[in-house]
Write a protein that holds these residues in place. Structure first.
Motif, PDB file in Angstrom:
ATOM      1  N   TRP A  37       4.736   0.751  -9.006  1.00  0.00           N
ATOM      2  CA  TRP A  37       5.648   0.200  -7.995  1.00  0.00           C
ATOM      3  C   TRP A  37       5.694   1.091  -6.766  1.00  0.00           C
ATOM      4  CZ3 TRP A  37      10.160   2.120  -5.808  1.00  0.00           C
ATOM      5  CH2 TRP A  37      10.890   1.209  -5.037  1.00  0.00           C
ATOM      6  N   LEU A  38       5.755   2.420  -6.978  1.00  0.00           N
ATOM      7  CA  LEU A  38       5.778   3.347  -5.853  1.00  0.00           C
ATOM      8  C   LEU A  38       4.481   3.268  -5.060  1.00  0.00           C
ATOM      9  CD1 LEU A  38       7.414   6.493  -7.532  1.00  0.00           C
ATOM     10  CD2 LEU A  38       8.462   4.952  -5.861  1.00  0.00           C
ATOM     11  N   ARG A  39       3.355   3.166  -5.782  1.00  0.00           N
ATOM     12  CA  ARG A  39       2.074   3.082  -5.091  1.00  0.00           C
ATOM     13  C   ARG A  39       1.990   1.813  -4.263  1.00  0.00           C
ATOM     14  NH1 ARG A  39      -3.236   1.679  -8.415  1.00  0.00           N
ATOM     15  NH2 ARG A  39      -2.024  -0.253  -8.424  1.00  0.00           N
ATOM     16  N   ASN A  40       2.376   0.676  -4.841  1.00  0.00           N
ATOM     17  CA  ASN A  40       2.309  -0.597  -4.114  1.00  0.00           C
ATOM     18  C   ASN A  40       3.253  -0.597  -2.915  1.00  0.00           C
ATOM     19  OD1 ASN A  40       0.418  -1.545  -5.934  1.00  0.00           O
ATOM     20  ND2 ASN A  40       1.924  -2.619  -7.198  1.00  0.00           N
ATOM     21  N   SER A  41       4.434  -0.008  -3.078  1.00  0.00           N
ATOM     22  CA  SER A  41       5.384   0.059  -1.970  1.00  0.00           C
ATOM     23  C   SER A  41       4.837   0.929  -0.843  1.00  0.00           C
ATOM     24  CB  SER A  41       6.728   0.619  -2.459  1.00  0.00           C
ATOM     25  OG  SER A  41       7.287  -0.227  -3.445  1.00  0.00           O
ATOM     26  N   PHE A  42       4.218   2.056  -1.227  1.00  0.00           N
ATOM     27  CA  PHE A  42       3.640   2.939  -0.216  1.00  0.00           C
ATOM     28  C   PHE A  42       2.522   2.246   0.545  1.00  0.00           C
ATOM     29  CE2 PHE A  42       0.353   6.104   0.867  1.00  0.00           C
ATOM     30  CZ  PHE A  42       1.075   6.860   1.789  1.00  0.00           C
ATOM     31  N   LEU A  43       1.625   1.549  -0.171  1.00  0.00           N
ATOM     32  CA  LEU A  43       0.527   0.843   0.483  1.00  0.00           C
ATOM     33  C   LEU A  43       1.042  -0.283   1.366  1.00  0.00           C
ATOM     34  CD1 LEU A  43      -2.071   0.679  -2.437  1.00  0.00           C
ATOM     35  CD2 LEU A  43      -2.055   2.221  -0.471  1.00  0.00           C
ATOM     36  N   THR A  44       2.098  -0.973   0.911  1.00  0.00           N
ATOM     37  CA  THR A  44       2.686  -2.024   1.729  1.00  0.00           C
ATOM     38  C   THR A  44       3.255  -1.455   3.018  1.00  0.00           C
ATOM     39  OG1 THR A  44       3.238  -3.309  -0.251  1.00  0.00           O
ATOM     40  CG2 THR A  44       4.395  -3.873   1.784  1.00  0.00           C
ATOM     41  N   GLY A  45       3.904  -0.289   2.905  1.00  0.00           N
ATOM     42  CA  GLY A  45       4.419   0.361   4.107  1.00  0.00           C
ATOM     43  C   GLY A  45       3.322   0.723   5.082  1.00  0.00           C
ATOM     44  N   ILE A  46       2.184   1.209   4.556  1.00  0.00           N
ATOM     45  CA  ILE A  46       1.051   1.530   5.423  1.00  0.00           C
ATOM     46  C   ILE A  46       0.543   0.280   6.129  1.00  0.00           C
ATOM     47  CG2 ILE A  46      -1.363   2.282   5.436  1.00  0.00           C
ATOM     48  CD1 ILE A  46      -0.672   4.284   3.295  1.00  0.00           C
ATOM     49  N   VAL A  47       0.443  -0.830   5.382  1.00  0.00           N
ATOM     50  CA  VAL A  47      -0.044  -2.079   5.970  1.00  0.00           C
ATOM     51  C   VAL A  47       0.872  -2.546   7.094  1.00  0.00           C
ATOM     52  CG1 VAL A  47      -0.452  -4.525   5.496  1.00  0.00           C
ATOM     53  CG2 VAL A  47      -1.266  -2.791   3.888  1.00  0.00           C
ATOM     54  N   ILE A  48       2.178  -2.323   6.946  1.00  0.00           N
ATOM     55  CA  ILE A  48       3.126  -2.769   7.968  1.00  0.00           C
ATOM     56  C   ILE A  48       3.111  -1.847   9.178  1.00  0.00           C
ATOM     57  CG2 ILE A  48       5.579  -3.131   8.465  1.00  0.00           C
ATOM     58  CD1 ILE A  48       5.931  -3.998   5.554  1.00  0.00           C
ATOM     59  N   VAL A  49       3.087  -0.542   8.938  1.00  0.00           N
ATOM     60  CA  VAL A  49       3.248   0.423  10.025  1.00  0.00           C
ATOM     61  C   VAL A  49       1.952   0.638  10.809  1.00  0.00           C
ATOM     62  CG1 VAL A  49       3.730   2.854  10.538  1.00  0.00           C
ATOM     63  CG2 VAL A  49       5.156   1.603   8.914  1.00  0.00           C
ATOM     64  N   THR A  50       0.808   0.619  10.129  1.00  0.00           N
ATOM     65  CA  THR A  50      -0.450   0.961  10.801  1.00  0.00           C
ATOM     66  C   THR A  50      -0.746   0.068  12.002  1.00  0.00           C
ATOM     67  OG1 THR A  50      -1.384   1.886   8.764  1.00  0.00           O
ATOM     68  CG2 THR A  50      -2.932   1.245  10.498  1.00  0.00           C
ATOM     69  N   PRO A  51      -0.703  -1.273  11.880  1.00  0.00           N
ATOM     70  CA  PRO A  51      -0.971  -2.092  13.079  1.00  0.00           C
ATOM     71  C   PRO A  51       0.009  -1.823  14.213  1.00  0.00           C
ATOM     72  CG  PRO A  51      -1.039  -3.435  11.091  1.00  0.00           C
ATOM     73  CD  PRO A  51      -0.473  -2.113  10.696  1.00  0.00           C
ATOM     74  N   LEU A  52       1.293  -1.638  13.865  1.00  0.00           N
ATOM     75  CA  LEU A  52       2.287  -1.357  14.903  1.00  0.00           C
ATOM     76  C   LEU A  52       2.013  -0.012  15.554  1.00  0.00           C
ATOM     77  CD1 LEU A  52       5.547  -2.542  13.077  1.00  0.00           C
ATOM     78  CD2 LEU A  52       4.301  -3.735  14.882  1.00  0.00           C
ATOM     79  N   GLY A  53       1.710   0.999  14.736  1.00  0.00           N
ATOM     80  CA  GLY A  53       1.466   2.330  15.273  1.00  0.00           C
ATOM     81  C   GLY A  53       0.235   2.386  16.152  1.00  0.00           C
ATOM     82  N   VAL A  54      -0.853   1.767  15.700  1.00  0.00           N
ATOM     83  CA  VAL A  54      -2.086   1.785  16.486  1.00  0.00           C
ATOM     84  C   VAL A  54      -1.900   1.017  17.791  1.00  0.00           C
ATOM     85  CG1 VAL A  54      -4.487   1.030  16.535  1.00  0.00           C
ATOM     86  CG2 VAL A  54      -3.561   2.085  14.471  1.00  0.00           C
ATOM     87  N   THR A  55      -1.217  -0.145  17.729  1.00  0.00           N
ATOM     88  CA  THR A  55      -0.971  -0.929  18.944  1.00  0.00           C
ATOM     89  C   THR A  55      -0.132  -0.144  19.938  1.00  0.00           C
ATOM     90  OG1 THR A  55      -1.072  -2.987  17.663  1.00  0.00           O
ATOM     91  CG2 THR A  55      -0.043  -3.088  19.835  1.00  0.00           C
ATOM     92  N   PHE A  56       0.936   0.482  19.448  1.00  0.00           N
ATOM     93  CA  PHE A  56       1.804   1.286  20.322  1.00  0.00           C
ATOM     94  C   PHE A  56       1.035   2.452  20.919  1.00  0.00           C
ATOM     95  CE2 PHE A  56       4.811   4.818  20.905  1.00  0.00           C
ATOM     96  CZ  PHE A  56       5.695   4.236  21.790  1.00  0.00           C
TER      97      PHE A  56
END
Length: 225
Positions: free
Chosen positions: A4-23
């Motif tokens: 669960w922790l691994r999946n949550s961490f990967l989900t967070g990366i999927v959400i933040v990475t596009p926003l971070g790279v775009t910004f």
């Protein structure tokens, strides 16, 4: 719990990475334009010089560049502006190396922004670099008379982009009969290339899908290829 922790961490990366790279890309572009344009502003006309402290206005250079380009476009729309631009182009045409560079860049920009060309409006597959190996390509243009005479009447130009940077690649000329049309937009194809193929399309023709290797699936995370 670990899963669960691994999946949550990967989900967070999927959400933040596009926003971070775009910004990051937006901030980098704005800073670059500001650093180029702001030094060109006379001190008395720079509003930052009238602000207290070392306060700066983010995007001031971008705003000024947009205004200048708009004014330049408005100037070029009348007879006087066209005359000045024509005079400048005739001067550049007299410089051996500069005229080639300017002419090529001008033709590319006019083709991209005119909206009258079918360039990069169609996505196809082509067997390259060997039979049974498929790559995504963009139809750039139909072949001219010389190419049609020496290759085929239905010859077309293909831009084959590289991964993960679709702005680089190489140009191929081949008969259209050697290509396989696919129901995919240019944006979808670009996502496929940028993602190293991880954003896999579901619109490949059946005969091409039959040649592709089977997808490997992880029971926890889903498809891997």
């Amino acid at each position: 719990m670990f899963r669960w922790l691994r999946n949550s961490f990967l989900t967070g990366i999927v959400i933040v990475t596009p926003l971070g790279v775009t910004f990051y890309l937006i901030v980098t572009f704005v800073n670059f334009v500001d650093n180029v344009v702001k030094p060109l502003i006379p001190a008395r006309y720079n509003p930052e010089n009238y602000l207290p402290g070392d306060f700066t206005i983010p995007g001031l250079g971008v705003l000024i560049a947009v205004l200048l380009l708009t004014l330049l476009g408005a100037l070029a729309a009348n007879i006087f502006g066209r005359s000045i631009i024509g005079l400048g182009e005739r001067i550049l045409a007299g410089v051996p190396l500069v005229r080639n560079i300017y002419g090529a860049i001008k033709q590319i920009v006019e083709t991209v922004f005119s909206g009258k060309s079918n360039s990069f409006k169609e996505v196809v597959l082509i067997e390259y670099p060997m039979k049974g190996t498929w790559v995504v390509a963009f139809v750039s243009a139909n072949g001219n008379a010389e190419l049609r005479k020496n290759i085929s009447e239905d010859v077309i130009g293909l831009f084959v982009p590289t991964t993960p940077n679709p702005t680089s690649g190489f140009l191929l000329y081949t008969p259209r009969s050697n290509t396989v049309p696919i129901d995919m937009s240019v944006e979808e194809a670009a996502k496929l290339i940028i993602s190293f193929g991880m954003v896999s399309p579901d619109k490949l023709p059946e005969d091409v899908q039959a040649d592709l290797p089977p997808r490997v699936t992880d029971p926890d995370t889903g498809p891997l290829t």
